[in-house]
Scaffold this motif. Structure first.
Motif, mmCIF file in Angstrom:
data_model
loop_
_atom_site.group_PDB
_atom_site.id
_atom_site.type_symbol
_atom_site.label_atom_id
_atom_site.label_comp_id
_atom_site.label_asym_id
_atom_site.label_seq_id
_atom_site.Cartn_x
_atom_site.Cartn_y
_atom_site.Cartn_z
ATOM 1 N N ILE A 161 4.869 1.874 8.103
ATOM 2 C CA ILE A 161 3.741 1.004 8.458
ATOM 3 C C ILE A 161 3.104 0.420 7.196
ATOM 4 O O ILE A 161 2.754 -0.770 7.145
ATOM 5 N N SER A 162 2.958 1.255 6.168
ATOM 6 C CA SER A 162 2.292 0.811 4.941
ATOM 7 C C SER A 162 3.065 -0.284 4.222
ATOM 8 O O SER A 162 2.490 -1.079 3.476
ATOM 9 N N LYS A 163 4.361 -0.334 4.443
ATOM 10 C CA LYS A 163 5.206 -1.313 3.758
ATOM 11 C C LYS A 163 5.534 -2.528 4.630
ATOM 12 O O LYS A 163 6.176 -3.464 4.169
ATOM 13 N N GLY A 164 5.103 -2.492 5.884
ATOM 14 C CA GLY A 164 5.413 -3.600 6.783
ATOM 15 C C GLY A 164 4.606 -4.845 6.477
ATOM 16 O O GLY A 164 3.633 -4.831 5.721
ATOM 17 N N ASP A 165 5.029 -5.954 7.051
ATOM 18 C CA ASP A 165 4.334 -7.225 6.824
ATOM 19 C C ASP A 165 3.041 -7.284 7.635
ATOM 20 O O ASP A 165 2.932 -6.682 8.688
ATOM 21 N N MET A 181 0.853 -1.203 0.000
ATOM 22 C CA MET A 181 0.000 0.000 0.000
ATOM 23 C C MET A 181 0.884 1.246 0.000
ATOM 24 O O MET A 181 1.897 1.289 0.684
ATOM 25 N N ILE A 182 0.474 2.235 -0.772
ATOM 26 C CA ILE A 182 1.249 3.462 -0.875
ATOM 27 C C ILE A 182 0.559 4.586 -0.099
ATOM 28 O O ILE A 182 -0.673 4.714 -0.116
ATOM 29 N N VAL A 183 1.347 5.387 0.597
ATOM 30 C CA VAL A 183 0.835 6.547 1.334
ATOM 31 C C VAL A 183 0.995 7.783 0.456
ATOM 32 O O VAL A 183 2.098 8.070 -0.040
ATOM 33 N N GLY A 234 -6.958 -4.141 1.511
ATOM 34 C CA GLY A 234 -6.433 -4.414 0.176
ATOM 35 C C GLY A 234 -6.415 -3.221 -0.755
ATOM 36 O O GLY A 234 -6.246 -3.386 -1.973
ATOM 37 N N VAL A 235 -6.581 -2.002 -0.211
ATOM 38 C CA VAL A 235 -6.533 -0.816 -1.070
ATOM 39 C C VAL A 235 -5.126 -0.630 -1.633
ATOM 40 O O VAL A 235 -4.131 -1.051 -1.027
ATOM 41 N N GLU A 236 -5.048 0.006 -2.793
ATOM 42 C CA GLU A 236 -3.754 0.291 -3.413
ATOM 43 C C GLU A 236 -3.006 1.363 -2.636
ATOM 44 O O GLU A 236 -1.777 1.339 -2.529
#
Length: 240
Positions: A236-240, A1-3, A213-215
């Motif tokens: 946070i957005s890139k964490g597992d 997910m991208i911020v 599941g948002v982009e």
């Protein structure tokens, strides 16, 4: 997910409004380009730029600022606000916008989505679905339709929309948290990416949206009021 940090422009300044009300400014900063560059310096991989004067008043007083941002920055920029014709969309794509966001024009005339996507490619065409009380609202949130976000989303997907920007007006600008039920439904029912906007005020909100599941997620007021740190949001957005 991208911020995706938001850079909303009104009267040639970067602003954040409460509930989209042009008379209720939560934030007002000079030099939108400098603000945009700050977010990129802090790690933003994409920006969300909206020309509020063009959207609300159909004034083109900020177009040069918007074009300067998209041509200057080296990250993708999605641009919205008052894009009412195919020519408007092409003009911004030619100026360097990564994708353009159609709102009222797309809901009123889905044919514009079809025409623009054929001209520039569907991945460059995003449609904004703003929801209030479970129904899509248009014209700066002042006019309510009788259609749900999912119904209109499916129609516009068929017409060639490459992605959806979903804003929950009921929580937008209030800094009270997100509401994810409709987001979940949109992600499930549509085959194109969904970007969520509205209400993000905590790191937990980011996690909740990521789980849908948002982009991506557009964040505005919480960043400007220093409730959230952009670098931590990205982490946070890139964490597992």
């Amino acid at each position: 997910m991208i911020v995706i940090p938001a850079v909303d422009i009104k009267d040639r300044k970067c602003v954040q409004l409460v509930q989209g009300d042009p008379e209720r400014k939560l934030v007002e900063l000079e030099d939108p380009l400098k603000v945009a560059e700050r977010w990129v310096d802090e790690g933003a991989e994409m920006l969300h730029v909206v020309d509020l004067d063009r959207a609300i008043y159909q004034k083109n007083t900020n177009v040069d600022i918007v074009k300067n941002i998209v041509s200057t920055l080296e990250v993708p920029v999605q641009v919205g606000g008052g894009i009412r014709t195919v020519e408007d969309g092409i003009d911004l794509i030619d100026a360097g916008a990564y994708r353009v966001i159609l709102g009222t024009s797309a809901v009123k005339d889905p044919g514009i989505v079809e025409k623009l996507s054929k001209e520039v490619g569907k991945e460059r065409v995003m449609v904004a679905l703003d929801s209030k009380g479970g129904k899509v609202v248009i014209r700066g949130w002042r006019e309510r339709t009788e259609h749900s976000p999912v119904d209109i989303g499916k129609t516009l997907e068929e017409k060639g929309a490459g992605s959806i920007l979903f804003t929950n007006v009921d929580v937008e600008g209030l800094l009270r948290g997100v509401e994810i039920d409709t987001v979940k439904i949109l992600v499930k029912e549509l085959n194109i990416p969904v970007v969520a906007s509205g209400g993000v005020s905590t790191y937990e909100d980011i996690l909740k949206l990521k789980e849908t599941g948002v982009e991506g997620v557009v964040i505005g007021s919480a960043l400007y009021k220093n409730l959230l740190d952009l670098r931590k949001c990205i982490e946070i957005s890139k964490g597992d």
